[in-house]
Every structure is written in C-alpha cells, then in structure tokens.
Write an enzyme that holds these catalytic residues in place. Structure first.
Site, mmCIF file in Angstrom:
data_model
loop_
_atom_site.group_PDB
_atom_site.id
_atom_site.type_symbol
_atom_site.label_atom_id
_atom_site.label_comp_id
_atom_site.label_asym_id
_atom_site.label_seq_id
_atom_site.Cartn_x
_atom_site.Cartn_y
_atom_site.Cartn_z
ATOM 1 N N ASP A 141 0.434 -1.304 -0.059
ATOM 2 C CA ASP A 141 -0.035 -0.047 0.009
ATOM 3 C C ASP A 141 0.517 1.337 -0.397
ATOM 4 O OD1 ASP A 141 -2.531 1.360 0.318
ATOM 5 O OD2 ASP A 141 -2.710 1.283 2.942
ATOM 6 N N LYS A 144 2.209 3.441 -5.895
ATOM 7 C CA LYS A 144 2.537 2.463 -6.598
ATOM 8 C C LYS A 144 3.038 1.749 -7.919
ATOM 9 C CE LYS A 144 -1.754 3.306 -3.987
ATOM 10 N NZ LYS A 144 -1.241 2.372 -3.313
ATOM 11 N N ASP A 169 -3.686 -2.922 -2.499
ATOM 12 C CA ASP A 169 -4.383 -2.146 -2.173
ATOM 13 C C ASP A 169 -4.432 -0.949 -3.356
ATOM 14 O OD1 ASP A 169 -6.630 -0.990 -1.191
ATOM 15 O OD2 ASP A 169 -5.420 0.841 0.080
ATOM 16 N N ASN A 170 -5.922 -0.537 -2.989
ATOM 17 C CA ASN A 170 -5.188 0.036 -4.913
ATOM 18 C C ASN A 170 -5.786 0.407 -6.117
ATOM 19 O OD1 ASN A 170 -3.973 2.261 -2.419
ATOM 20 N ND2 ASN A 170 -6.367 2.989 -2.939
ATOM 21 N N GLU A 199 -11.155 3.738 -0.135
ATOM 22 C CA GLU A 199 -11.947 4.750 1.595
ATOM 23 C C GLU A 199 -12.382 5.813 1.389
ATOM 24 O OE1 GLU A 199 -8.055 3.343 -0.053
ATOM 25 O OE2 GLU A 199 -6.713 5.241 0.346
HETATM 26 N N1 SAM Z 1 -0.975 1.404 4.223
HETATM 27 C C1 SAM Z 1 -1.664 2.456 4.773
HETATM 28 C C2 SAM Z 1 -3.256 2.813 5.930
HETATM 29 O O1 SAM Z 1 -3.757 2.344 5.394
HETATM 30 O O2 SAM Z 1 -3.090 3.821 6.757
HETATM 31 C C3 SAM Z 1 -1.492 4.420 4.240
HETATM 32 C C4 SAM Z 1 -0.841 3.856 3.183
HETATM 33 S S1 SAM Z 1 -0.226 5.063 2.542
HETATM 34 C C5 SAM Z 1 -1.588 4.754 0.740
HETATM 35 C C6 SAM Z 1 1.621 4.962 1.372
HETATM 36 C C7 SAM Z 1 2.904 5.181 2.075
HETATM 37 O O3 SAM Z 1 3.632 4.858 1.731
HETATM 38 C C8 SAM Z 1 2.749 7.016 2.367
HETATM 39 O O4 SAM Z 1 2.675 7.117 3.618
HETATM 40 C C9 SAM Z 1 4.589 7.160 1.194
HETATM 41 O O5 SAM Z 1 5.278 7.774 2.361
HETATM 42 C C10 SAM Z 1 4.544 5.848 1.674
HETATM 43 N N2 SAM Z 1 5.903 5.191 1.061
HETATM 44 C C11 SAM Z 1 5.596 4.811 -0.456
HETATM 45 N N3 SAM Z 1 6.569 4.968 -1.342
HETATM 46 C C12 SAM Z 1 7.251 3.843 0.221
HETATM 47 C C13 SAM Z 1 8.388 3.846 -0.381
HETATM 48 N N4 SAM Z 1 8.719 3.142 -2.325
HETATM 49 N N5 SAM Z 1 8.721 2.603 1.184
HETATM 50 C C14 SAM Z 1 8.644 3.847 1.942
HETATM 51 N N6 SAM Z 1 7.678 4.016 2.085
HETATM 52 C C15 SAM Z 1 6.835 4.529 0.812
HETATM 53 MG MG MG Z 2 -4.447 2.174 -0.155
#
Ligand code: SAM
Ligand code: MG
Length: 214
Positions: A141, A144, A169-170, A199
């Site tokens: 998640d 993407k 997800d998504n 969501e």
């Molecule tokens: N899983 C969470 C929830 O449902 O409560 C939501 C996660 S949010 C959609 C995506 C998160 O992934 C963000 O906080 C972003 O900073 C982090 N993120 C994105 N790419 C990443 C990566 N390559 N490594 C670590 N974190 C990453």
């Molecule tokens: Mg998501």
C-alpha cells in the site's frame, strides 16, 4: 494553523479514541476521515476485507509496505497471533512519527516493528534485520509504481514461501495496471480481485490477493 493532515488525524485519535483500545482508534480515524478530512488510509470498507484475508492467513510473520499514519498497521497488528513478527515500512519521517504515536495509543507498540526508509533499500536487508524470515502475508500500500519492483525484490531476496499471501490495495484507484498484469499472468501466483470502494468514497477500488505458488 501550521499542522499537517497527519497531525490532525493523530489529534482526533487522542481526543476520541480510548487508550489501549485498537478498535476505538480505527473508528476514530474512520470517523475523522469520513466527516472532516479525507486521508489515504485503507479505510473501513476495504479494511474489513483486509481483516478477513488476514484472519484466514493468521501470519506469524507479516510485512506492510506504506505505514502512513498507522491505520492499517493497527488493523493488522490487532489480529495477529501472539508472538508474530510484524514489520511496517515508511520512508516519510513525519508520517512515521505520527504512526508511532497512533500505534502506541492503540497499545500495539510491542507487536509492530516500524522501520523508516525506502522499501527498495529495506527489503534486501530484511534477513539481516529480522533473521532468516519469510513473510506469510504482505500488504502492499505504498506508491503504486513500486508494487511490481518490490514484489520481484521480495521473490529475489527469498522472502516469500509457497503459500505466502500478497494483498495489494488501490489496484483500481489510483490503479496498478502493471502489477495486475504481473500477478494475473504469472503461473507462480494465484490471484483474486476483491471489489470494493476507494476509502471514504463511492468510487470503485479493490484489493488484489495473490498467493505465491513457490
Ligand atoms: N497503509 C496505510 C493505511 O492504510 O493506513 C496507508 C499508506 S499510504 C497509501 C502510502 C504510504 O507509503 C505513504 O505514507 C508514503 O510515504 C509511503 N511510501 C511510498 N512509497 C514508499 C517506499 N518506496 N518506501 C517506503 N514508504 C513508502
Ligand atoms: Mg491504499
């Protein structure tokens, strides 16, 4: 005010949830995001699908990519069997700071290992960090465009075993067409779509469950 959305979400938890009660933390976040300010948590509707897949797998070792404020982390941690290892990865230190407080408020800090850094850097270090692990369950998640790369990295690093379950997800909104093509056209995975909604909205989205065949 100069606060961020993540900080406001944390405030809503501190004000409306009960300390040590994960379900009240989940409800406080869902209520805040449905009525005050949308945020990118998996949310209640897809969250119940996440709960049922997780309960069926009952992982003793689980990984989450993308912690954000810790909403799904709390959802997952509250359902894990005692003694399970659960690693969650987040590269934004501001989100990680909020997530630590949300997880602690829920009383789940002993069940969660939140590591800060980029998934592409940390996946190859998992065996050094946590022993010779394989993950029974992985929740994807994060951003993407990383889903396919990190899935291949998990395979190459020997972090999946026959029967490991990936839940992404998504896959419709914002959408992960390359990932869906990868898992659906690959004899090493048995893949199933769970239709739902983005969501806190009525827009179609869903989760893809993919069982690694080894
Ligand atoms: N899983 C969470 C929830 O449902 O409560 C939501 C996660 S949010 C959609 C995506 C998160 O992934 C963000 O906080 C972003 O900073 C982090 N993120 C994105 N790419 C990443 C990566 N390559 N490594 C670590 N974190 C990453
Ligand atoms: Mg998501």
């Amino acid at each position: 005010t100069g606060s961020t959305r993540a900080e406001r979400l944390l405030k809503a938890v501190q004000k409306n949830a009960r300390r040590g009660d994960p379900q009240s933390v989940i409800s406080a976040i869902d209520h805040y995001c449905r009525h005050s300010e949308w945020a990118m948590n998996v949310g209640d509707e897809k969250g119940s699908i996440l709960d049922s897949v997780l309960s069926e797998v009952s992982p003793s070792c689980a990984l989450e990519l993308g912690t954000y404020c810790g909403y799904s982390t709390v959802r997952i941690a509250r359902l894990l069997p005692p003694g399970a290892t659960f690693v969650t990865v987040e590269f934004n230190p501001k989100y990680a700071k909020v997530a630590r407080q949300v997880i602690e408020f829920a009383g789940l800090q002993d069940k969660v290992k939140l590591i800060e850094g980029a998934s592409g850097d940390l996946i190859p270090k998992m065996k050094e960090l946590f022993g010779n692990v394989t993950f029974d369950f992985v929740f994807l998640d994060h951003w993407k465009d990383r889903y396919v790369l990190d899935t291949k990295l998990l395979e190459d690093c020997g972090l999946l075993r026959k029967g490991s379950v990936l839940l992404a997800d998504n896959v419709i909104c914002p959408g992960t067409p390359e990932y869906l093509a990868y898992v659906r056209n690959n004899p090493r995975y048995k893949s199933t779509y769970y239709k739902s909604h983005l969501e806190y909205t009525k827009v179609e989205d869903g989760l893809e469950k993919s069982v690694f065949m080894g």
